[in-house]
Scaffold this motif. Structure first.
Motif, PDB file in Angstrom:
ATOM      1  N   MET A   1       1.324  -1.720   0.154  1.00 46.27           N
ATOM      2  CA  MET A   1      -0.241   0.170  -0.165  1.00 46.27           C
ATOM      3  C   MET A   1       0.811   1.602   0.236  1.00 46.27           C
ATOM      4  SD  MET A   1      -2.538   0.954   3.033  1.00 46.27           S
ATOM      5  CE  MET A   1      -3.356   0.034   3.111  1.00 46.27           C
ATOM      6  N   ILE A   2       0.662   2.360  -1.239  1.00 48.72           N
ATOM      7  CA  ILE A   2       1.673   3.099  -1.028  1.00 48.72           C
ATOM      8  C   ILE A   2       1.275   4.401   0.645  1.00 48.72           C
ATOM      9  CG2 ILE A   2       1.021   4.351  -3.246  1.00 48.72           C
ATOM     10  CD1 ILE A   2      -0.770   6.103  -2.588  1.00 48.72           C
ATOM     11  N   GLN A   3       2.753   4.628   1.059  1.00 48.83           N
ATOM     12  CA  GLN A   3       2.340   5.202   2.052  1.00 48.83           C
ATOM     13  C   GLN A   3       1.693   6.412   1.938  1.00 48.83           C
ATOM     14  OE1 GLN A   3       6.510   6.027   3.600  1.00 48.83           O
ATOM     15  NE2 GLN A   3       7.453   5.853   1.313  1.00 48.83           N
ATOM     16  N   GLU A   4       1.489   7.390   1.629  1.00 49.60           N
ATOM     17  CA  GLU A   4       0.312   7.878   2.122  1.00 49.60           C
ATOM     18  C   GLU A   4      -1.017   7.643   2.559  1.00 49.60           C
ATOM     19  OE1 GLU A   4       3.310  10.157  -0.757  1.00 49.60           O
ATOM     20  OE2 GLU A   4       1.964   8.095  -0.777  1.00 49.60           O
ATOM     21  N   GLU A   5      -0.910   6.570   1.711  1.00 48.37           N
ATOM     22  CA  GLU A   5      -3.071   5.855   2.130  1.00 48.37           C
ATOM     23  C   GLU A   5      -2.382   5.174   3.372  1.00 48.37           C
ATOM     24  OE1 GLU A   5      -6.516   5.323   1.456  1.00 48.37           O
ATOM     25  OE2 GLU A   5      -5.442   6.706   0.205  1.00 48.37           O
ATOM     26  N   LYS A   6      -1.652   4.667   3.812  1.00 52.23           N
ATOM     27  CA  LYS A   6      -1.113   3.747   5.010  1.00 52.23           C
ATOM     28  C   LYS A   6      -1.313   4.686   6.341  1.00 52.23           C
ATOM     29  CE  LYS A   6       1.043  -0.013   4.814  1.00 52.23           C
ATOM     30  NZ  LYS A   6       2.189  -0.960   4.615  1.00 52.23           N
TER      31      LYS A   6
END
Length: 200
Positions: A161-166
């Motif tokens: 999962m992309i960091q921004e989403e996480k």
């Protein structure tokens, strides 16, 4: 007892942060260690070989985790298949360890899990700490740690999962783009914050 979920993508320094918690006498439940240990179970191992083929088997009959990783990190469907096989057992072992920590009277226990969110383990924790870093730093760390190419590093990053989403799930975020000393300073500040605000 506070159950803190610690998550972050590959190369962001989750293990380094866990080691700082250990130095501060905070117990860690490491989901990655648990996920390795479950392959000592012959029944699980057979299911994995039946699903992914004999090519991922070492000469001594054990699992070649690197080859399995190369298969699942490049194929979302195969990653989902692996997770369906392993996640229920991993969850059971995590719950058992949380129970053990509670019986011991621990004030805080940290569940260190890269797939805390993706693996649907959120309900097991009270608060979430997400560790992040710049992608360029992340790539260099993966290359140095795993002796891999930039392309291999990017493939591992893109499988998560992309960091921004996480980060949206985090009750607290630590950016670990800097040095270990800087991480220690941020971690100590966080531990103080956690004890003052989250512990009962």
């Amino acid at each position: 007892m506070l159950v803190l979920g610690l998550t972050g993508n590959i190369g962001c320094g989750k293990s380094s942060l866990s080691n700082i918690f250990i130095k501060n006498n905070i117990s860690i439940i490491d989901a990655d260690i648990i996920s390795r240990q479950i392959f000592e179970d012959k029944l699980i191992l057979k299911q994995v070989f039946d699903t992914f083929g004999e090519s991922i088997k070492n000469d001594d009959g054990t699992l070649n985790r690197k080859l399995l990783g190369e298969i699942v990190f490049n194929d979302d469907d195969k990653l989902i298949k692996l997770n369906k096989l392993t996640h229920p057992i991993i969850r059971e072992k995590i719950l058992s360890k949380i129970h053990e920590a509670s019986i011991k009277g621990e004030e805080i226990v940290v569940l260190d899990a890269a797939l805390l969110i993706e693996g649907n383990f959120l309900e097991l924790v009270d608060k979430i700490l997400v560790i992040t870093c710049d992608e360029a730093v992340q790539i260099e760390r993966i290359k140095n740690r795993d002796n891999s190419s930039k392309e291999q590093a990017l493939s591992r990053i893109k499988s998560q999962m992309i960091q921004e989403e996480k980060s949206k799930y985090g009750d607290y975020i630590i950016d670990n783009s800097g040095t270990l000393i800087e991480l220690e300073e941020k971690a100590n500040k966080f531990i103080k914050y956690m004890k003052e605000n989250w512990c009962g």
